[in-house]
Design a protein around this motif. Structure first.
Motif, short mmCIF file in Angstrom:
data_model
loop_
_atom_site.label_atom_id
_atom_site.label_comp_id
_atom_site.label_asym_id
_atom_site.label_seq_id
_atom_site.Cartn_x
_atom_site.Cartn_y
_atom_site.Cartn_z
N GLY A 190 0.83 -1.21 0.00
CA GLY A 190 0.00 0.00 0.00
C GLY A 190 0.85 1.25 0.00
O GLY A 190 0.55 2.23 -0.72
N MET A 191 1.93 1.23 0.81
CA MET A 191 2.82 2.39 0.84
C MET A 191 3.48 2.60 -0.51
O MET A 191 3.61 3.75 -0.99
CB MET A 191 3.88 2.19 1.92
N LEU A 192 3.89 1.51 -1.14
CA LEU A 192 4.53 1.62 -2.45
C LEU A 192 3.55 2.18 -3.48
O LEU A 192 3.92 3.03 -4.32
CB LEU A 192 5.03 0.24 -2.89
N ARG A 193 2.29 1.74 -3.44
CA ARG A 193 1.29 2.26 -4.36
C ARG A 193 1.07 3.76 -4.15
O ARG A 193 0.98 4.53 -5.11
CB ARG A 193 -0.03 1.52 -4.17
N ARG A 194 1.02 4.19 -2.88
CA ARG A 194 0.82 5.61 -2.61
C ARG A 194 2.01 6.44 -3.09
O ARG A 194 1.85 7.54 -3.61
CB ARG A 194 0.59 5.82 -1.11
N ILE A 195 3.21 5.89 -2.91
CA ILE A 195 4.41 6.59 -3.40
C ILE A 195 4.36 6.76 -4.91
O ILE A 195 4.64 7.84 -5.46
CB ILE A 195 5.68 5.84 -2.97
N ILE A 196 3.96 5.67 -5.59
CA ILE A 196 3.87 5.74 -7.07
C ILE A 196 2.80 6.74 -7.47
O ILE A 196 2.99 7.56 -8.41
CB ILE A 196 3.59 4.34 -7.64
N GLN A 197 1.65 6.69 -6.77
CA GLN A 197 0.57 7.63 -7.10
C GLN A 197 1.00 9.09 -6.87
O GLN A 197 0.71 9.98 -7.68
CB GLN A 197 -0.67 7.31 -6.26
N ASN A 198 1.72 9.32 -5.76
CA ASN A 198 2.20 10.67 -5.48
C ASN A 198 3.17 11.15 -6.54
O ASN A 198 3.15 12.32 -6.97
CB ASN A 198 2.85 10.72 -4.10
N ARG A 199 4.04 10.27 -6.98
CA ARG A 199 5.01 10.64 -8.01
C ARG A 199 4.31 10.97 -9.33
O ARG A 199 4.67 11.92 -10.04
CB ARG A 199 6.03 9.51 -8.21
N ILE A 200 3.30 10.14 -9.67
CA ILE A 200 2.55 10.41 -10.90
C ILE A 200 1.84 11.76 -10.80
O ILE A 200 1.83 12.56 -11.75
CB ILE A 200 1.54 9.27 -11.17
N LEU A 201 1.25 12.02 -9.62
CA LEU A 201 0.55 13.29 -9.42
C LEU A 201 1.51 14.47 -9.53
O LEU A 201 1.20 15.50 -10.17
CB LEU A 201 -0.13 13.28 -8.05
N LEU A 202 2.71 14.31 -8.92
CA LEU A 202 3.71 15.38 -9.02
C LEU A 202 4.14 15.59 -10.47
O LEU A 202 4.34 16.72 -10.93
CB LEU A 202 4.93 15.02 -8.15
N PHE A 203 4.29 14.49 -11.19
CA PHE A 203 4.68 14.59 -12.60
C PHE A 203 3.60 15.32 -13.41
O PHE A 203 3.89 16.21 -14.23
CB PHE A 203 4.92 13.19 -13.18
N VAL A 204 2.35 14.98 -13.15
CA VAL A 204 1.24 15.64 -13.86
C VAL A 204 1.18 17.12 -13.51
O VAL A 204 1.04 18.00 -14.39
CB VAL A 204 -0.09 14.95 -13.54
N LEU A 205 1.31 17.43 -12.22
CA LEU A 205 1.29 18.82 -11.80
C LEU A 205 2.45 19.60 -12.40
O LEU A 205 2.31 20.76 -12.86
CB LEU A 205 1.34 18.91 -10.26
N GLY A 206 3.62 18.97 -12.42
CA GLY A 206 4.79 19.62 -13.03
C GLY A 206 4.56 19.89 -14.51
O GLY A 206 4.92 20.95 -15.03
#
Length: 224
Positions: A190-206
């Motif tokens: 679950g933690m790994l999934r959240r990390i991946i989701q956060n990174r994708i979100l940061l990439f999209v926001l960037g």
């Protein structure tokens, strides 16, 4: 260990000396007096056998390097015991001259054959009695071995039961460990999934911010 053996040894020596003296008196007696002495000797013979068994057990517990001397002494004592038993058997069917004359009376020659026959019958009865006694001792020894074997079996079963309980507890701990590992694995996933989701979100926001900046620059340059 050797001190216990020497104590039994002294008792055995005293007892065999008494037996030798009493066995020598048996042929000189008759009637109830002889019966009482025979019973007394039988009891002391049994005590002597028990002392031999105790000494034999002590010898078995002595270290092998020191056992030879005691084993030789045990063989000598067993031979002495065998001789006592033989002398005792003969004394029970033997008569001294005084007792013989008392039994035969004046007509000694005519009753000689009866005395010989009586002696043979007594010898036969004594042989049968000794066989029964030996069989009884063997049965007692077999029973003792069976009891000891049963005790050892019970101890083994108890040990196996304890080992089984330990194995069951170990299995329960393994199950608990597996369950804890499963929970930890799910948490980490679950933690790994959240990390991946956060990174994708940061990439999209960037990407959105970068695209917005590019558009702003583009429109600013176009106006000029």
């Amino acid at each position: 260990m050797s001190s216990d053996f020497e104590t039994y040894e002294q008792d055995f020596g005293t007892l065999t000396a008494e037996l030798t003296s009493k066995i020598g008196k048996i042929p000189k007696l008759s009637g109830d007096e002889k019966k009482h002495l025979v019973v007394n000797v039988e009891k002391q013979m049994e005590e002597a056998r028990e002392l031999l068994e105790q000494m034999d057990l002590e010898v078995r517990d002595i270290p092998p390097q020191s056992r030879g001397m005691y084993s030789n002494r045990m063989r000598s004592y067993k031979q002495e015991m065998d001789k006592l038993e033989t002398d005792f058997k003969r004394s029970r069917i033997a008569y001294s001259d005084e007792v013989r004359n008392e039994l035969l009376g004046d007509d000694g020659n005519s009753s000689e054959s009866q005395l010989i026959k009586l002696r043979e019958e007594r010898a036969h009865l004594l042989d049968n009695t000794e066989k029964l006694e030996r069989s009884s001792r063997r049965l007692e020894a077999g029973y003792q071995i069976a009891v000891e074997t049963e005790q050892v079996g019970q101890e083994i079963l108890e040990n196996l039961s304890h080992d089984r309980e330990k194995i069951q507890r170990a299995r329960e701990r393994l199950r608990e460990t597996d369950a804890n590992l499963g929970k930890s694995s799910r948490i980490l996933t679950g933690m790994l999934r959240r990390i991946i989701q956060n990174r994708i979100l940061l990439f999209v926001l960037g990407a959105v911010i970068l695209f917005t900046i590019i558009l702003a620059i583009y429109f600013s340059v176009r106006r000029h």
